[in-house]
Design an enzyme around this catalytic site. Structure first.
Site, PDB file in Angstrom:
ATOM      1  N   ALA A 131      71.736   2.437 -21.956  1.00 29.80           N
ATOM      2  CA  ALA A 131      71.962   1.773 -23.106  1.00 29.80           C
ATOM      3  C   ALA A 131      71.672   0.180 -22.972  1.00 29.80           C
ATOM      4  CB  ALA A 131      73.621   2.246 -23.783  1.00 29.80           C
ATOM      5  N   LYS A 132      70.991   0.127 -24.301  1.00 30.30           N
ATOM      6  CA  LYS A 132      70.647  -1.127 -24.406  1.00 30.30           C
ATOM      7  C   LYS A 132      72.015  -2.274 -23.904  1.00 30.30           C
ATOM      8  CE  LYS A 132      67.399  -0.962 -27.860  1.00 30.30           C
ATOM      9  NZ  LYS A 132      66.823  -1.284 -29.264  1.00 30.30           N
ATOM     10  N   ARG A 133      73.068  -2.267 -24.566  1.00 29.32           N
ATOM     11  CA  ARG A 133      74.257  -2.885 -23.707  1.00 29.32           C
ATOM     12  C   ARG A 133      74.430  -2.832 -22.789  1.00 29.32           C
ATOM     13  NH1 ARG A 133      76.095   1.833 -27.222  1.00 29.32           N
ATOM     14  NH2 ARG A 133      77.780   2.674 -26.128  1.00 29.32           N
TER      15      ARG A 133
ATOM     16  N   SER B 142      64.983   0.700 -32.920  1.00 25.92           N
ATOM     17  CA  SER B 142      65.324  -0.587 -33.270  1.00 25.92           C
ATOM     18  C   SER B 142      65.276  -2.051 -32.164  1.00 25.92           C
ATOM     19  CB  SER B 142      67.335  -1.016 -33.467  1.00 25.92           C
ATOM     20  OG  SER B 142      67.327   0.370 -34.112  1.00 25.92           O
TER      21      SER B 142
END
Length: 283
Positions: free
Chosen positions: A239-241, A9
């Protein structure tokens, strides 16, 4: 022919966890003389950044991968709407106005994806005009229609589908055309994916996807839920976050993508992996 896919995404840059997932999918397809696809999952509302898709392509090429690209999710909205309309017409979807806070406060149990929706809006009927709603799958009604279902994971073996453990999942979000469950299931069928590769954190979601395949008359692939890369410092998955170091930053810094791919390939199938910070340090 084995067909796999990598479906990122564009809401943040790729990191080592994504590289590992792409390599697993790529190599399993190539070892079987099959196809490896790239699909951009770009329906995440305002969080989707179109410019990141080109960054993703550069990252995959830097790792030494070759792929065929298929249509992004933004080109498939009519398919999602048609599937939702079909399930709605069959009485298997119901509107839900609950917020996440309300669900967390009223949930009686916790499942693999967090608080399990207790069915608050099931049977209430349509809300007032103009009220935003999500559309949830009535899992009990769906299972009554399909009967028992099974699926096979390449690593964990045969599974009895148990979608009820996730509750009545959302298939159409309030402000988005489809949830991950509906979109990914439809996309994999449309793209001819015969081996779905993804992390073990999505193992439980596959129970729902198997149910959707039965309801919509879709082909049933095999699955391969691979281990996750873990950040040594925090003990959590990359993770991206959490601002895990991006592949683009490594690439721009002159790091050797082929060498990084080789290091990741050396740890493809162990029971558990704890390589995040070690690989980040370049060792």
């Amino acid at each position: 022919m084995v067909t796999t896919r990598f479906a990122p995404s564009p809401n943040g840059s790729l990191h080592l966890g994504h590289a590992f997932a792409a390599l697993v999918a790529h190599d399993l397809a190539r070892e079987a003389g099959g196809r490896f696809l790239l699909r951009i999952e770009d329906i995440d509302g305002a969080r989707s950044r179109p410019e990141l898709a080109e960054e993703f392509r550069a990252d995959l090429a830097w790792l030494g991968l070759e792929w065929a690209e298929v249509a992004p999710q933004s080109a498939r909205l009519a398919d999602y709407a048609a599937a939702a309309d079909r399930l709605r017409a069959e009485g298997l979807l119901y509107p839900c106005t609950c917020t996440r806070a309300q669900i967390a406060a009223s949930a009686r149990e916790t499942g693999p994806e967090g608080p399990v929706y207790p069915g608050t809006c099931r049977g209430r009927g349509a809300p007032a005009p103009g009220v935003p709603v999500a559309w949830r799958l009535d899992v009990a009604a769906a299972l009554a229609r399909t009967g028992p279902l099974e699926w096979v994971d390449a690593l964990a073996g045969p599974q009895r589908a148990d979608p009820a453990r996730l509750g009545d999942v959302v298939l159409v979000r309030k402000n988005e055309p489809a949830s991950y469950h509906l979109a990914a299931t439809l996309d994999d069928a449309a793209d001819g994916v015969s081996l779905v590769t993804r992390g073990r954190d999505l193992f439980a979601a596959t129970h729902v996807h198997r149910l959707l395949q039965a309801l919509l008359g879709l082909p049933v692939p095999r699955w391969h839920h691979h281990p996750l890369l873990i950040d040594d410092a925090t003990g959590t998955k990359l993770a991206k976050r959490r601002n895990s170091p991006s592949l683009a930053d490594r690439r721009h810094a002159g790091e050797d993508g082929a060498a990084l791919a080789a290091a990741l390939r050396g740890h493809r199938f162990p029971a558990g992996i704890s390589l995040g910070q070690r690989l980040h340090r370049g060792t």
